[in-house]
Scaffold this motif. Structure first.
Motif, short mmCIF file in Angstrom:
data_model
loop_
_atom_site.label_atom_id
_atom_site.label_comp_id
_atom_site.label_asym_id
_atom_site.label_seq_id
_atom_site.Cartn_x
_atom_site.Cartn_y
_atom_site.Cartn_z
N ALA A 46 -0.14 -1.27 2.89
CA ALA A 46 -1.70 -0.45 3.36
C ALA A 46 -1.73 0.25 2.11
O ALA A 46 -3.23 -0.09 0.92
CB ALA A 46 -2.28 0.50 4.82
N ASN A 49 -1.67 -1.92 -1.11
CA ASN A 49 -3.14 -2.20 -1.29
C ASN A 49 -4.90 -1.18 -1.65
O ASN A 49 -5.62 -1.35 -1.45
CB ASN A 49 -3.97 -2.90 -0.07
CG ASN A 49 -2.41 -4.66 -0.60
OD1 ASN A 49 -3.44 -5.19 -1.81
ND2 ASN A 49 -1.15 -4.83 -0.04
N TRP A 51 -5.33 0.41 1.62
CA TRP A 51 -6.48 0.45 2.36
C TRP A 51 -5.93 1.18 3.15
O TRP A 51 -5.16 2.93 3.20
CB TRP A 51 -5.63 -1.00 3.43
CG TRP A 51 -5.83 -2.37 2.36
CD1 TRP A 51 -6.95 -2.76 1.76
CD2 TRP A 51 -4.76 -4.08 3.14
NE1 TRP A 51 -6.66 -4.23 1.47
CE2 TRP A 51 -5.46 -4.78 1.97
CE3 TRP A 51 -3.59 -3.62 3.91
CZ2 TRP A 51 -5.02 -5.67 1.72
CZ3 TRP A 51 -2.54 -4.45 3.64
CH2 TRP A 51 -3.14 -5.91 2.60
N GLN A 52 -6.80 1.79 3.75
CA GLN A 52 -6.92 3.02 4.39
C GLN A 52 -7.91 2.70 5.84
O GLN A 52 -7.68 1.49 6.61
CB GLN A 52 -8.56 4.01 3.86
CG GLN A 52 -8.29 4.86 2.40
CD GLN A 52 -9.13 5.18 1.80
OE1 GLN A 52 -10.40 5.06 2.63
NE2 GLN A 52 -8.66 4.99 0.69
N SER A 54 -9.86 2.48 7.65
CA SER A 54 -11.37 1.68 8.22
C SER A 54 -11.07 0.79 7.80
O SER A 54 -12.11 -0.40 8.15
CB SER A 54 -12.79 2.16 7.44
OG SER A 54 -11.92 2.80 5.52
N ASP A 55 -9.69 -0.14 7.33
CA ASP A 55 -9.69 -1.03 6.96
C ASP A 55 -8.71 -1.92 7.59
O ASP A 55 -7.93 -3.28 7.41
CB ASP A 55 -9.14 -1.44 5.20
CG ASP A 55 -9.91 -0.32 4.47
OD1 ASP A 55 -11.03 -1.14 4.06
OD2 ASP A 55 -9.70 0.11 3.53
N ASP A 57 -8.44 -5.28 9.80
CA ASP A 57 -8.47 -6.23 9.25
C ASP A 57 -7.98 -6.76 8.20
O ASP A 57 -7.10 -7.44 8.40
CB ASP A 57 -10.31 -6.64 9.39
CG ASP A 57 -11.04 -6.43 10.51
OD1 ASP A 57 -10.44 -6.02 11.61
OD2 ASP A 57 -12.43 -6.73 10.52
N LEU A 58 -8.34 -5.89 7.06
CA LEU A 58 -7.14 -6.11 5.74
C LEU A 58 -5.61 -5.84 6.46
O LEU A 58 -5.36 -7.23 6.26
CB LEU A 58 -7.68 -5.15 5.49
CG LEU A 58 -8.96 -5.36 3.69
CD1 LEU A 58 -9.56 -4.17 2.99
CD2 LEU A 58 -8.78 -6.76 3.31
#
Ligand code: DC
Length: 230
Positions: A46, A49, A51-52, A54-55, A57-58
């Motif tokens: 994470a 990338n 990603w936080q 709120s991510d 799904d990612l």
């Protein structure tokens, strides 16, 4: 053939779980699975990338795409790979440690990693360490140990580990971070750090690693003796 059992070791950060579990795995010829390393890999993925929270799904798609794998090194230590990159040391750094709690609080992330952990456990003699091994991952483990130790002692242990690994660390900051991670690990909704009802609690404050190992090996021997008798 001697029956192989499942051993669950749970407890808060730096309570000695992984040190003890590795020695016991070697002694018994069992597989050792460091489940914390898997949550750390998810966290590193994470962070790398961007990603936080709120991510989700990612993050879930990333867990499907980038496999987490363990390998034994020539010197018998365990290496951790994320998408075929050796991240053994990277996942112990402060940014990963301080972000792992929010990633591991997602039930969906846990479900994916728990499934992988259960698959690995189904292959035979296993010793696993984490927070939810006795309660969720291996509820049928024949031996469940819950290791605890004071915050001061755990901070000092991690301080020494970090210094040995060349990771810059301040002891007082470490104490605060360990206390904060204890709180988050114990108070999250999904599979919080909790002693299983049938786990044996062992306070390792002031106790040497070899004494903890001896205690657990005695318990294993008792269980295996009972199997032979019955
Ligand atoms: O054991 P460790 O300190 O390397 O674990 C890192 C984090 O991963 C820990 O703060 C909480 C999370 N974790 C978890 O939620 N469940 C597990 N079975 C193992 C670790």
């Amino acid at each position: 053939m001697i029956k192989q059992i499942k051993i669950a070791i749970d407890g808060p950060a730096s309570s000695g779980k992984s040190t003890v579990a590795k020695i016991i795995a070697k002694e018994l010829g069992y597989t050792y699975l460091d489940t914390g390393a898997m949550y750390r890999c998810a966290t590193l993925m994470a962070l790398d990338n961007g990603w936080q929270e709120s991510d989700l799904d990612l993050i879930l798609a990333g867990l499907d795409r980038y496999p987490i794998r363990f390998e034994r090194a020539n010197d018998d230590t365990q290496l951790v790979f994320l998408d075929d990159v050796d991240v053994t040391h990277r996942i112990r750094e402060n940014d990963v440690t301080n972000n792992v709690s929010w990633i591991s609080a997602f039930p969906e992330v846990r479900a994916k990693l728990v499934e992988q952990q259960q698959t690995i456990a189904s292959q035979g003699g296993i010793i696993m360490d984490g927070r939810d091994i006795g309660t969720v991952v291996l509820p049928d483990a024949e031996l469940k140990i819950f290791l605890i130790a004071s915050v001061d002692e755990r901070a000092e242990r991690r301080y020494k580990e970090n210094v040995a690994k060349g990771i810059p660390t301040d002891l007082e900051t470490l104490k605060a971070e360990i206390a904060a991670r204890d709180y988050k690990d114990s108070n999250r909704k999904a599979s919080p750090l909790k002693k299983a009802e049938d786990a044996i609690e062992f306070d390792t404050t002031g106790i040497s690693i070899s004494e903890v190992v001896k205690f657990i090996l005695e318990k294993v021997a008792e269980i295996l003796d009972k199997e032979v008798e019955s």
